[in-house]
Each structure stands twice: as structure tokens, then as C-alpha cells.
Design a protein around this motif. Structure first.
Motif, PDB file in Angstrom:
ATOM      1  N   ALA A  13       0.823  -1.208   0.000  1.00 20.12           N
ATOM      2  CA  ALA A  13       0.000   0.000   0.000  1.00 20.12           C
ATOM      3  C   ALA A  13       0.860   1.262   0.000  1.00 20.12           C
ATOM      4  CB  ALA A  13      -0.915   0.009   1.206  1.00 20.12           C
ATOM      5  N   ALA A  14       0.326   2.308  -0.625  1.00 11.75           N
ATOM      6  CA  ALA A  14       0.921   3.645  -0.594  1.00 11.75           C
ATOM      7  C   ALA A  14      -0.223   4.636  -0.432  1.00 11.75           C
ATOM      8  CB  ALA A  14       1.688   3.921  -1.884  1.00 11.75           C
ATOM      9  N   ALA A  15       0.007   5.720   0.291  1.00 14.47           N
ATOM     10  CA  ALA A  15      -1.056   6.698   0.531  1.00 14.47           C
ATOM     11  C   ALA A  15      -0.519   8.107   0.344  1.00 14.47           C
ATOM     12  CB  ALA A  15      -1.612   6.533   1.937  1.00 14.47           C
ATOM     13  N   ILE A  16      -1.456   9.015   0.014  1.00 14.85           N
ATOM     14  CA  ILE A  16      -1.121  10.436  -0.097  1.00 14.85           C
ATOM     15  C   ILE A  16      -2.338  11.232   0.361  1.00 14.85           C
ATOM     16  CG2 ILE A  16      -1.856  10.679  -2.509  1.00 14.85           C
ATOM     17  CD1 ILE A  16       0.669  12.489  -2.860  1.00 14.85           C
ATOM     18  N   ALA A  17      -2.097  12.322   1.082  1.00  7.26           N
ATOM     19  CA  ALA A  17      -3.180  13.169   1.571  1.00  7.26           C
ATOM     20  C   ALA A  17      -3.975  13.743   0.404  1.00  7.26           C
ATOM     21  CB  ALA A  17      -2.610  14.299   2.423  1.00  7.26           C
ATOM     22  N   ASP A  18      -5.292  13.888   0.621  1.00  6.67           N
ATOM     23  CA  ASP A  18      -6.141  14.441  -0.437  1.00  6.67           C
ATOM     24  C   ASP A  18      -6.327  15.950  -0.326  1.00  6.67           C
ATOM     25  OD1 ASP A  18      -7.928  14.757   1.663  1.00  6.67           O
ATOM     26  OD2 ASP A  18      -9.484  13.474   0.801  1.00  6.67           O
ATOM     27  N   GLY A  19      -5.737  16.571   0.698  1.00 10.61           N
ATOM     28  CA  GLY A  19      -5.858  18.013   0.884  1.00 10.61           C
ATOM     29  C   GLY A  19      -7.094  18.420   1.647  1.00 10.61           C
ATOM     30  N   VAL A  25      -5.408   5.938  -1.340  1.00 12.62           N
ATOM     31  CA  VAL A  25      -4.606   4.770  -1.007  1.00 12.62           C
ATOM     32  C   VAL A  25      -4.566   3.840  -2.209  1.00 12.62           C
ATOM     33  CG1 VAL A  25      -4.321   2.814   0.561  1.00 12.62           C
ATOM     34  CG2 VAL A  25      -5.351   4.942   1.401  1.00 12.62           C
ATOM     35  N   ALA A  26      -3.366   3.538  -2.685  1.00 15.27           N
ATOM     36  CA  ALA A  26      -3.186   2.562  -3.762  1.00 15.27           C
ATOM     37  C   ALA A  26      -2.669   1.288  -3.116  1.00 15.27           C
ATOM     38  CB  ALA A  26      -2.193   3.068  -4.794  1.00 15.27           C
ATOM     39  N   PHE A  27      -3.152   0.142  -3.594  1.00 11.00           N
ATOM     40  CA  PHE A  27      -2.715  -1.119  -3.007  1.00 11.00           C
ATOM     41  C   PHE A  27      -2.809  -2.246  -4.019  1.00 11.00           C
ATOM     42  CE2 PHE A  27      -7.175  -0.458  -2.163  1.00 11.00           C
ATOM     43  CZ  PHE A  27      -7.775  -1.668  -2.481  1.00 11.00           C
ATOM     44  N   THR A  28      -1.927  -3.209  -3.856  1.00 16.67           N
ATOM     45  CA  THR A  28      -1.969  -4.438  -4.635  1.00 16.67           C
ATOM     46  C   THR A  28      -2.878  -5.394  -3.881  1.00 16.67           C
ATOM     47  OG1 THR A  28       0.280  -4.102  -5.417  1.00 16.67           O
ATOM     48  CG2 THR A  28      -0.582  -6.330  -5.566  1.00 16.67           C
ATOM     49  N   ASP A  35      -3.412  -7.602  -8.613  1.00 16.59           N
ATOM     50  CA  ASP A  35      -4.029  -6.454  -9.285  1.00 16.59           C
ATOM     51  C   ASP A  35      -3.798  -5.184  -8.465  1.00 16.59           C
ATOM     52  OD1 ASP A  35      -4.937  -8.183 -11.235  1.00 16.59           O
ATOM     53  OD2 ASP A  35      -6.864  -8.486 -10.269  1.00 16.59           O
ATOM     54  N   LEU A  36      -3.923  -4.024  -9.109  1.00 16.19           N
ATOM     55  CA  LEU A  36      -3.667  -2.751  -8.455  1.00 16.19           C
ATOM     56  C   LEU A  36      -4.960  -1.946  -8.365  1.00 16.19           C
ATOM     57  CD1 LEU A  36      -1.317  -1.006  -7.321  1.00 16.19           C
ATOM     58  CD2 LEU A  36      -1.207   0.055  -9.566  1.00 16.19           C
ATOM     59  N   TYR A  37      -5.228  -1.390  -7.187  1.00 17.50           N
ATOM     60  CA  TYR A  37      -6.457  -0.646  -6.918  1.00 17.50           C
ATOM     61  C   TYR A  37      -6.142   0.704  -6.293  1.00 17.50           C
ATOM     62  CZ  TYR A  37      -8.556  -5.216  -7.532  1.00 17.50           C
ATOM     63  OH  TYR A  37      -8.926  -6.423  -8.047  1.00 17.50           O
ATOM     64  N   LEU A  38      -7.098   1.628  -6.399  1.00 19.12           N
ATOM     65  CA  LEU A  38      -7.007   2.929  -5.762  1.00 19.12           C
ATOM     66  C   LEU A  38      -8.294   3.166  -4.992  1.00 19.12           C
ATOM     67  CD1 LEU A  38      -5.413   5.633  -5.480  1.00 19.12           C
ATOM     68  CD2 LEU A  38      -6.778   6.470  -7.418  1.00 19.12           C
ATOM     69  N   SER A  39      -8.158   3.640  -3.762  1.00 17.79           N
ATOM     70  CA  SER A  39      -9.314   3.962  -2.937  1.00 17.79           C
ATOM     71  C   SER A  39      -9.159   5.378  -2.403  1.00 17.79           C
ATOM     72  CB  SER A  39      -9.422   2.964  -1.776  1.00 17.79           C
ATOM     73  OG  SER A  39     -10.644   3.141  -1.104  1.00 17.79           O
ATOM     74  N   HIS A  40     -10.261   5.954  -1.957  1.00 17.05           N
ATOM     75  CA  HIS A  40     -10.248   7.300  -1.383  1.00 17.05           C
ATOM     76  C   HIS A  40     -10.988   7.239  -0.058  1.00 17.05           C
ATOM     77  CE1 HIS A  40     -11.322  11.848  -1.987  1.00 17.05           C
ATOM     78  NE2 HIS A  40     -10.377  11.662  -1.065  1.00 17.05           N
ATOM     79  N   LEU A  70       2.219   7.322  -5.402  1.00 19.49           N
ATOM     80  CA  LEU A  70       1.180   8.302  -5.698  1.00 19.49           C
ATOM     81  C   LEU A  70       1.757   9.713  -5.683  1.00 19.49           C
ATOM     82  CD1 LEU A  70      -1.540   6.959  -3.238  1.00 19.49           C
ATOM     83  CD2 LEU A  70      -1.458   6.605  -5.691  1.00 19.49           C
ATOM     84  N   VAL A  71       1.220  10.560  -6.543  1.00 21.20           N
ATOM     85  CA  VAL A  71       1.523  11.985  -6.515  1.00 21.20           C
ATOM     86  C   VAL A  71       0.221  12.722  -6.801  1.00 21.20           C
ATOM     87  CG1 VAL A  71       2.208  12.128  -8.950  1.00 21.20           C
ATOM     88  CG2 VAL A  71       3.077  13.798  -7.318  1.00 21.20           C
ATOM     89  N   ARG A  72       0.010  13.813  -6.092  1.00 22.42           N
ATOM     90  CA  ARG A  72      -1.182  14.625  -6.317  1.00 22.42           C
ATOM     91  C   ARG A  72      -0.812  15.814  -7.177  1.00 22.42           C
ATOM     92  NH1 ARG A  72      -3.390  17.027  -1.333  1.00 22.42           N
ATOM     93  NH2 ARG A  72      -3.677  18.846  -2.581  1.00 22.42           N
ATOM     94  N   VAL A  73      -1.620  16.072  -8.193  1.00 24.94           N
ATOM     95  CA  VAL A  73      -1.455  17.232  -9.065  1.00 24.94           C
ATOM     96  C   VAL A  73      -2.787  17.958  -9.048  1.00 24.94           C
ATOM     97  CG1 VAL A  73      -0.909  18.026 -11.385  1.00 24.94           C
ATOM     98  CG2 VAL A  73       0.214  15.972 -10.487  1.00 24.94           C
ATOM     99  N   GLY A  74      -2.868  19.025  -8.266  1.00 20.65           N
ATOM    100  CA  GLY A  74      -4.149  19.704  -8.074  1.00 20.65           C
ATOM    101  C   GLY A  74      -5.109  18.760  -7.372  1.00 20.65           C
ATOM    102  N   SER A  75      -6.265  18.532  -7.970  1.00 16.71           N
ATOM    103  CA  SER A  75      -7.238  17.600  -7.377  1.00 16.71           C
ATOM    104  C   SER A  75      -7.122  16.202  -7.979  1.00 16.71           C
ATOM    105  CB  SER A  75      -8.661  18.134  -7.572  1.00 16.71           C
ATOM    106  OG  SER A  75      -8.950  18.241  -8.960  1.00 16.71           O
TER     107      SER A  75
END
Length: 91
Positions: A13-19, A25-28, A35-40, A70-75
Motif C-alpha cells: 500500500a501507498a497513501a497520499i493526503a487528499d488536501g 490509497v493505492a494497493f496491490t 491487481d492494483l487498486y485505488l481507494s479514497h 502516488l503523486v497529487r497534481v491539483g485535485s
């Protein structure tokens, strides 16, 4: 569900703040564990509105997808990962 029954395998898993107090959160995972998934998630710890509790599929290609970043670019959120579908690992 029987005791000891595995519904999914979640790893890498990897996570990044949403602001806004929550996080992406991305996780295998999944039934195959490759498989690879993304959750909020919200700041309160719940699943963000409009998101599936199982996460959104980022990649379900053959072989494994792991080591998400993960990297956040704006929203927006950009997900990168190590991919082994060609027989060798690549980004």
C-alpha cells in the motif's frame, strides 16, 4: 463466510493526503493478490462518496503490478507502479 476464509489479499500500500483531511490509497490486492487498486478515504476513516469499498481497479493485467507510488497534481492523483506483464519488471 467461514472462519479462515480469505476474501482478498491486500499488500504493497501507498497513501497520499487528499488536501481535505482524507487520503488516496493505492494497493496491490484482489483475489489473485496481483491487481492494483485505488481507494479514497475521508478524514473520518470512511470510504469517500462515489468510491467503491473495494477500490477502483487501476490495473488487472496478467502477472503482477506492485510497489505503487502516488503523486497529487491539483485535485488529481497519478499512480505509478512496477509492472511485470511483459515478463520483466518495468514502470
Amino acid at each position: 463466510m467461514a472462519y479462515g476464509e480469505v476474501l482478498a489479499v491486500l499488500t504493497d500500500a501507498a497513501a497520499i493526503a487528499d488536501g481535505s483531511g482524507g487520503a488516496y490509497v493505492a494497493f496491490t490486492g484482489g483475489l489473485t493478490g496481483t491487481d492494483l487498486y485505488l481507494s479514497h478515504v475521508t478524514g473520518a476513516g470512511g470510504i469517500a462518496p462515489g468510491w467503491s469499498p473495494a477500490g477502483a481497479t487501476v490495473s488487472s493485467a496478467a502477472s503482477s503490478q506492485d510497489q505503487p507510488q502516488l503523486v497529487r497534481v491539483g485535485s488529481d492523483v497519478i499512480v505509478t507502479w512496477r509492472d511485470a506483464r511483459s515478463g520483466t519488471t518495468d514502470i
